[in-house]
Design a protein around this motif. Structure first.
Motif, PDB file in Angstrom:
ATOM      1  N   ARG A 101       0.818  -1.204   0.000  1.00 19.74           N
ATOM      2  CA  ARG A 101       0.000   0.000   0.000  1.00 19.74           C
ATOM      3  C   ARG A 101       0.860   1.266   0.000  1.00 19.74           C
ATOM      4  N   SER A 102       2.025   1.204   0.664  1.00 17.23           N
ATOM      5  CA  SER A 102       2.884   2.389   0.726  1.00 17.23           C
ATOM      6  C   SER A 102       3.300   2.844  -0.671  1.00 17.23           C
ATOM      7  N   VAL A 103       3.441   1.880  -1.591  1.00 15.15           N
ATOM      8  CA  VAL A 103       3.797   2.220  -2.974  1.00 15.15           C
ATOM      9  C   VAL A 103       2.666   3.001  -3.628  1.00 15.15           C
ATOM     10  N   LEU A 104       1.434   2.487  -3.532  1.00 20.07           N
ATOM     11  CA  LEU A 104       0.295   3.177  -4.152  1.00 20.07           C
ATOM     12  C   LEU A 104      -0.006   4.493  -3.454  1.00 20.07           C
ATOM     13  N   GLN A 105       0.137   4.533  -2.139  1.00 17.47           N
ATOM     14  CA  GLN A 105      -0.135   5.777  -1.418  1.00 17.47           C
ATOM     15  C   GLN A 105       0.787   6.899  -1.876  1.00 17.47           C
ATOM     16  N   ILE A 107       2.196   7.140  -4.830  1.00 20.50           N
ATOM     17  CA  ILE A 107       1.836   7.503  -6.197  1.00 20.50           C
ATOM     18  C   ILE A 107       0.534   8.297  -6.233  1.00 20.50           C
ATOM     19  N   LEU A 108      -0.372   8.000  -5.285  1.00 22.58           N
ATOM     20  CA  LEU A 108      -1.708   8.603  -5.301  1.00 22.58           C
ATOM     21  C   LEU A 108      -1.920   9.620  -4.182  1.00 22.58           C
ATOM     22  N   THR A 109      -0.870  10.289  -3.749  1.00 25.66           N
ATOM     23  CA  THR A 109      -1.038  11.347  -2.749  1.00 25.66           C
ATOM     24  C   THR A 109      -1.818  12.509  -3.355  1.00 25.66           C
ATOM     25  N   ARG A 110      -2.353  13.357  -2.493  1.00 25.20           N
ATOM     26  CA  ARG A 110      -3.090  14.528  -2.977  1.00 25.20           C
ATOM     27  C   ARG A 110      -2.208  15.386  -3.890  1.00 25.20           C
ATOM     28  N   THR A 111      -0.945  15.574  -3.497  1.00 31.49           N
ATOM     29  CA  THR A 111      -0.025  16.393  -4.300  1.00 31.49           C
ATOM     30  C   THR A 111       0.205  15.773  -5.671  1.00 31.49           C
ATOM     31  N   ALA A 112       0.411  14.448  -5.680  1.00 33.51           N
ATOM     32  CA  ALA A 112       0.646  13.760  -6.954  1.00 33.51           C
ATOM     33  C   ALA A 112      -0.587  13.820  -7.853  1.00 33.51           C
ATOM     34  N   ILE A 113      -1.752  13.634  -7.256  1.00 29.87           N
ATOM     35  CA  ILE A 113      -2.998  13.635  -8.035  1.00 29.87           C
ATOM     36  C   ILE A 113      -3.298  15.031  -8.577  1.00 29.87           C
ATOM     37  N   GLU A 114      -2.917  16.071  -7.819  1.00 31.78           N
ATOM     38  CA  GLU A 114      -3.167  17.447  -8.268  1.00 31.78           C
ATOM     39  C   GLU A 114      -2.499  17.721  -9.620  1.00 31.78           C
ATOM     40  N   LYS A 115      -1.422  17.004  -9.913  1.00 33.21           N
ATOM     41  CA  LYS A 115      -0.739  17.188 -11.193  1.00 33.21           C
ATOM     42  C   LYS A 115      -1.614  16.755 -12.373  1.00 33.21           C
ATOM     43  N   LEU A 116      -2.617  15.925 -12.068  1.00 35.55           N
ATOM     44  CA  LEU A 116      -3.535  15.463 -13.118  1.00 35.55           C
ATOM     45  C   LEU A 116      -4.697  16.427 -13.324  1.00 35.55           C
ATOM     46  N   ARG A 117      -4.895  17.371 -12.385  1.00 35.17           N
ATOM     47  CA  ARG A 117      -6.101  18.189 -12.381  1.00 35.17           C
ATOM     48  C   ARG A 117      -6.305  18.965 -13.679  1.00 35.17           C
ATOM     49  N   ALA A 118      -5.280  19.654 -14.152  1.00 33.12           N
ATOM     50  CA  ALA A 118      -5.441  20.501 -15.339  1.00 33.12           C
ATOM     51  C   ALA A 118      -5.921  19.687 -16.540  1.00 33.12           C
ATOM     52  N   GLY A 119      -5.309  18.532 -16.757  1.00 37.20           N
ATOM     53  CA  GLY A 119      -5.717  17.680 -17.865  1.00 37.20           C
ATOM     54  C   GLY A 119      -7.126  17.146 -17.701  1.00 37.20           C
ATOM     55  N   PHE A 120      -7.465  16.728 -16.487  1.00 34.85           N
ATOM     56  CA  PHE A 120      -8.813  16.219 -16.217  1.00 34.85           C
ATOM     57  C   PHE A 120      -9.859  17.306 -16.441  1.00 34.85           C
ATOM     58  N   GLY A 241     -10.132   1.891  -9.720  1.00 40.00           N
ATOM     59  CA  GLY A 241     -10.120   3.276 -10.163  1.00 40.00           C
ATOM     60  C   GLY A 241     -11.147   3.647 -11.201  1.00 40.00           C
ATOM     61  N   LEU A 242     -12.031   2.736 -11.562  1.00 45.18           N
ATOM     62  CA  LEU A 242     -12.919   3.044 -12.684  1.00 45.18           C
ATOM     63  C   LEU A 242     -14.395   2.869 -12.335  1.00 45.18           C
ATOM     64  N   ASP A 243     -14.803   1.630 -12.036  1.00 45.78           N
ATOM     65  CA  ASP A 243     -16.228   1.363 -11.842  1.00 45.78           C
ATOM     66  C   ASP A 243     -16.809   2.169 -10.677  1.00 45.78           C
ATOM     67  N   THR A 244     -16.077   2.238  -9.583  1.00 44.88           N
ATOM     68  CA  THR A 244     -16.573   2.992  -8.433  1.00 44.88           C
ATOM     69  C   THR A 244     -16.673   4.484  -8.766  1.00 44.88           C
ATOM     70  N   GLY A 352      -7.656   4.728  -3.875  1.00 46.39           N
ATOM     71  CA  GLY A 352      -7.875   5.572  -5.050  1.00 46.39           C
ATOM     72  C   GLY A 352      -8.899   6.668  -4.844  1.00 46.39           C
ATOM     73  N   GLN A 353      -9.251   6.944  -3.592  1.00 47.45           N
ATOM     74  CA  GLN A 353     -10.321   7.917  -3.343  1.00 47.45           C
ATOM     75  C   GLN A 353      -9.981   9.310  -3.847  1.00 47.45           C
ATOM     76  N   MET A 354      -8.690   9.693  -3.833  1.00 46.36           N
ATOM     77  CA  MET A 354      -8.305  11.011  -4.331  1.00 46.36           C
ATOM     78  C   MET A 354      -8.563  11.133  -5.834  1.00 46.36           C
ATOM     79  N   VAL A 355      -8.333  10.038  -6.556  1.00 42.41           N
ATOM     80  CA  VAL A 355      -8.588  10.039  -7.995  1.00 42.41           C
ATOM     81  C   VAL A 355     -10.088  10.156  -8.245  1.00 42.41           C
ATOM     82  N   ALA A 356     -10.865   9.389  -7.482  1.00 37.09           N
ATOM     83  CA  ALA A 356     -12.323   9.434  -7.638  1.00 37.09           C
ATOM     84  C   ALA A 356     -12.855  10.836  -7.377  1.00 37.09           C
TER      85      ALA A 356
END
Length: 401
Positions: A101-105, A107-120, A241-244, A352-356
């Protein structure tokens, strides 16, 4: 409605939480389960059930007493073979769980996910412009499914071909947490084709060099996980990361169409978007249930649960427990919904809640700017699943702002 019997000082219910009747309208059954007691014996499946917030939340937090490694579904991995290798995130406990889980956490931190925001947000703007031009849309097929399928596979680093397999695979996975009923059989009708495509996408060579999947394999290069474990972590990303997220966006569209005054309130105060989505998740609970398995004898109220017993946690029932929430059956975006268990709780809370949240916020932000009202113009159709609650169709008319 099934009657409650009391045997040896604990309540017994002869109801089927995976039946069509239950899945179509779970709320009366949820109330019956909550009122029966803090823990209830479900005679049909010979499992315990908890539906009150206090017990559900406490169980989710106590991984040492209620483990995930024996399976997040009805099947007990201590007694039977799982249909696929168990998830090393969702169906693992410490110390393995901590390492993976530490690996995914990271990768999926709030800071890391924010980098996806503009594209999303850019993709959300384009999609909303497109559907708004048509006016009449299906909120599921034209919006809630399209957007995650457009942005999430790119974020992971998947190839363009075969992405239509992602939703059927997630449908299979979440149906497999229940019994081998008709929903399970229907979901697994094309299992071989769908599963083989998914397994291929989880390989290092199938992923782009700049996606989340490549970051997982970088952790393998650093010795944090093995090459095999890295592939399984990519699979976990694709499953969760998808169906939910599709159901989360659908739930938001449905809720705001049914309660237009809440949409107007949000348009007037768009900064309330984040807490508003938390209320959507509490109110609709896209993920309805999960199982845990006892690792020892444990007392719940007046009932003693034995070791190696399956416990079905009704997350959705807990999210509408009047012992926890005022007017729980009311959708109110001003409610402080923090503490809901829609994403779980404890060490197994949805990674994956930050992505959702980001995906839902991107779509809703674009809609808030351009849509005055979402009008329900037909009967929504339920998509039944042993674990998830969502729609297969949501006829909407979008009124331009």
């Amino acid at each position: 409605m099934n009657q409650t019997a009391t045997v040896d000082h604990f309540p017994v219910l002869d109801l089927d939480p995976f039946s069509t009747e239950f899945l179509q309208d779970p709320y009366p059954f949820h109330e019956q389960l909550r009122e029966a007691g803090p823990v209830v014996w479900l005679s049909k499946y010979r499992v315990w059930a908890m539906a009150r917030y206090e017990q559900v939340h406490a169980t989710l937090k106590d991984w040492e007493t209620y483990c995930s490694s024996a399976g997040g579904g009805l099947a007990n991995f201590n007694k039977e073979e799982p249909w696929r290798p168990p998830s090393i995130i969702l169906e693992a406990d410490p110390p393995l769980h901590n390492r993976t889980r530490s690996v995914l956490q990271r990768i999926l931190t709030r800071t890391a996910i924010e980098k996806l925001r503009a594209g999303f947000e850019l993709e959300a703007e384009k999609l909303v412009e497109s559907v708004l031009a048509r006016g009449h849309i299906d909120g599921v097929m034209d919006l809630a499914e399209v957007f995650p399928l457009r942005v999430f596979p790119d974020a992971v680093g998947l190839t363009k071909e075969g992405r239509e397999n992602l939703l059927p695979y997630a449908n299979m996975t979440f149906n497999a947490f229940g019994p081998r009923n008709e929903l399970f059989e229907a979901a697994f009708a094309e299992a071989e084709t769908v599963s083989s495509w998914i397994m291929e996408q989880c390989k290092r060579e199938s992923l782009t060099a700049d996606g989340l999947g490549a970051q997982v394999f970088a952790a393998a290069d650093a010795g944090e996980v093995t090459e095999k474990e890295a592939g399984m972590l990519v699979r976990s990303l694709l499953t969760a990361g998808l169906d939910t997220t599709v159901h989360g966006i659908t739930s938001a569209l449905y809720s705001f169409a049914c309660f237009p005054q809440q949409w107007q309130k949000l348009r007037e105060q768009p900064k309330m978007l984040r807490p508003a989505f938390e209320e959507v998740v509490r109110f609709q609970s896209p993920v309805q249930t999960f199982f845990r398995t006892t690792t020892r004898e444990v007392q719940v109220g007046e009932t003693l649960l034995q070791k190696d017993q399956k416990v079905l946690l009704f997350l959705a029932a807990a999210n509408r427990d009047p012992r926890k929430w005022d007017n729980p059956d009311t959708f109110d975006i001003t409610r402080r919904a923090i503490g809901h268990v829609g994403f779980g709780a404890g060490i197994h809370v949805c990674v994956g809640q930050m992505v959702a949240r980001l995906e839902a916020e991107s779509v809703l932000t674009a809609l808030l700017r351009k849509v005055d009202r979402l009008e329900l113009v037909g009967e929504p159709q339920r998509r039944l699943n042993n674990t998830l609650r969502g729609l297969s169709s949501l006829p909407l008319l979008l009124h331009k702002a």
